[in-house]
Enzyme design. Structure first.
Site, PDB file in Angstrom:
ATOM      1  CB  SER A  36      -0.964  -0.062   1.192  1.00  0.00           C
ATOM      2  OG  SER A  36      -1.991   0.866   1.032  1.00  0.00           O
ATOM      3  CG  ASP A  51      -7.354  -3.396  -1.850  1.00  0.00           C
ATOM      4  OD1 ASP A  51      -7.948  -2.516  -1.212  1.00  0.00           O
ATOM      5  OD2 ASP A  51      -6.118  -3.535  -1.847  1.00  0.00           O
ATOM      6  CG  HIS A  94      -5.590  -2.788   1.432  1.00  0.00           C
ATOM      7  ND1 HIS A  94      -4.947  -2.513   0.245  1.00  0.00           N
ATOM      8  CD2 HIS A  94      -5.044  -1.926   2.339  1.00  0.00           C
ATOM      9  CE1 HIS A  94      -4.071  -1.538   0.427  1.00  0.00           C
ATOM     10  NE2 HIS A  94      -4.099  -1.170   1.693  1.00  0.00           N
TER      11      HIS A  94
HETATM   12  N1  LIG Z   1      -8.951   0.974   7.698  1.00  0.00           N
HETATM   13  C1  LIG Z   1      -7.590   1.028   8.063  1.00  0.00           C
HETATM   14  C2  LIG Z   1      -6.825   1.732   6.975  1.00  0.00           C
HETATM   15  C3  LIG Z   1      -5.399   1.507   7.135  1.00  0.00           C
HETATM   16  C4  LIG Z   1      -4.965   0.200   6.537  1.00  0.00           C
HETATM   17  O1  LIG Z   1      -5.703  -0.572   5.888  1.00  0.00           O
HETATM   18  N2  LIG Z   1      -3.700  -0.058   6.751  1.00  0.00           N
HETATM   19  C5  LIG Z   1      -3.084  -1.195   6.118  1.00  0.00           C
HETATM   20  C6  LIG Z   1      -1.971  -0.638   5.244  1.00  0.00           C
HETATM   21  S1  LIG Z   1      -2.614   0.561   4.113  1.00  0.00           S
HETATM   22  C7  LIG Z   1      -2.485  -2.115   7.154  1.00  0.00           C
HETATM   23  O2  LIG Z   1      -1.587  -2.867   6.841  1.00  0.00           O
HETATM   24  N3  LIG Z   1      -2.980  -2.072   8.394  1.00  0.00           N
HETATM   25  C8  LIG Z   1      -2.396  -2.772   9.510  1.00  0.00           C
HETATM   26  C9  LIG Z   1      -2.617  -4.261   9.564  1.00  0.00           C
HETATM   27  O3  LIG Z   1      -3.472  -4.797   8.856  1.00  0.00           O
HETATM   28  O4  LIG Z   1      -1.884  -4.908  10.356  1.00  0.00           O
HETATM   29  C10 LIG Z   1      -7.419   1.775   9.370  1.00  0.00           C
HETATM   30  O5  LIG Z   1      -8.096   2.793   9.535  1.00  0.00           O
HETATM   31  O6  LIG Z   1      -6.610   1.341  10.207  1.00  0.00           O
END
Ligand SMILES: N[C@@H](CCC(=O)N[C@@H](CS)C(=O)NCC(=O)O)C(=O)O
Length: 279
Positions: A148, A224, A257
């Site tokens: 991302s 995604d 995602h």
């Molecule tokens: N909906 C999420 C958006 C952020 C998101 O999806 N982050 C991804 C990278 S863009 C991620 O890897 N999140 C941490 C995880 O899943 O461990 C939020 O608000 O925390």
């Protein structure tokens, strides 16, 4: 430079370790994680895959969720996972999850209040590899990968520094940040109004104009939620056709995602990198 060890865990015959160090580039203390495969304990200098995480992440998300250690141990590659922004009480922040801490976007900010600490591009390209290569039994053979926001970081950093990286890969990258809400918000804050400067940190712009090629692999889930508004891999694909860039882009039905997607395909990514790093 002194670094402090924070944790040590044996994993698949190698070692997962977390460290804290003062970054002169970012003007704050930073944490990173490193996975050293078993080969690194046998007097061998192993190559390194640098992993750049996405919005809201730290050095921990990838190491805990991607399931990369087993295959890294088999292939004899180290993995380094830095944090996604400068950290600390005096570091500027924003209420949104997509700006400020946890959202450094791997650029050097030139706008107040961000420029004092948000120099993530220089940290990832220079300071961190210098530290890693002078501290651990690793070689200067590097690959870079990410997810991302980190996919944007990996692609742009590799294309801007083709002599420093042997391969690049990304999961669900922000492929055309100058044309999506996440990128426009971050670039306005960190880089100001100069759209030419924005384009120098846009993977599709860089890929379209590329004359030196770092082999690139991109995987994207078709379910995604961020795909059409934020990620736009079709822009990367179109850019690669213009320059003849060696881009392998794969779309995957049903995947989203999350790290469930990343963990499903991380083995292929590490094998892709090892095919260049272990040449
Ligand atoms: N909906 C999420 C958006 C952020 C998101 O999806 N982050 C991804 C990278 S863009 C991620 O890897 N999140 C941490 C995880 O899943 O461990 C939020 O608000 O925390």
């Amino acid at each position: 430079m002194t670094i402090e060890n924070l944790s040590v865990n044996k994993s698949f015959g190698g070692w997962h370790k977390q460290y804290s160090h003062y970054s002169n580039t970012l003007n704050c203390n930073m944490r990173f994680a490193i996975y050293l495969p078993p080969q690194a304990s046998n007097g061998q200098k192993v190559p390194v895959v640098y992993w750049l995480s996405g919005l809201t992440c730290s050095d921990e998300n990838f190491m805990q969720k991607a399931g990369a250690q087993r295959i890294a141990a088999e292939l004899g590659v180290a993995i380094v996972a830095p944090d996604t922004s400068p950290r600390g009480d005096d570091v500027a922040d924003d209420d949104g999850y997509d700006l400020g801490k946890g959202a450094g976007f791997y650029v050097n900010a030139n706008q107040a209040p961000w420029s004092k600490h948000y120099q993530m591009y220089d940290y990832i390209v220079q300071e961190l590899p210098d530290l890693i290569e002078s501290t651990f039994p690793v070689s200067d053979k590097r690959a870079i990968a990410g997810h991302s926001m980190g996919g944007h970081g990996a692609l742009t950093i590799a294309m801007r520094n083709p002599q420093r990286y042997m391969s690049v890969s990304a999961f669900s990258p922000i492929s055309n940040p100058v044309n999506c809400p996440w990128g426009q918000k971050a670039f306005t804050a960190y880089l100001g109004k100069d759209k030419e400067l924005w384009r120098q940190h846009d993977a599709s712009e860089l890929m379209r104009k590329a004359t030196q090629f770092v082999p690139a692999k991109v995987d994207q889930g078709e379910s995604d939620d961020f795909l059409s508004e934020q990620l736009k891999p079709e822009m990367l694909e179109a850019a690669a056709k213009v320059s003849g860039y060696p881009l392998e882009l794969n779309l995957h039905e049903g995947y989203d995602h999350s790290y469930y997607f990343i963990s499903s395909f991380i083995e292929q990514h590490l094998q892709f990198h090892a095919s260049y790093l272990n040449q």
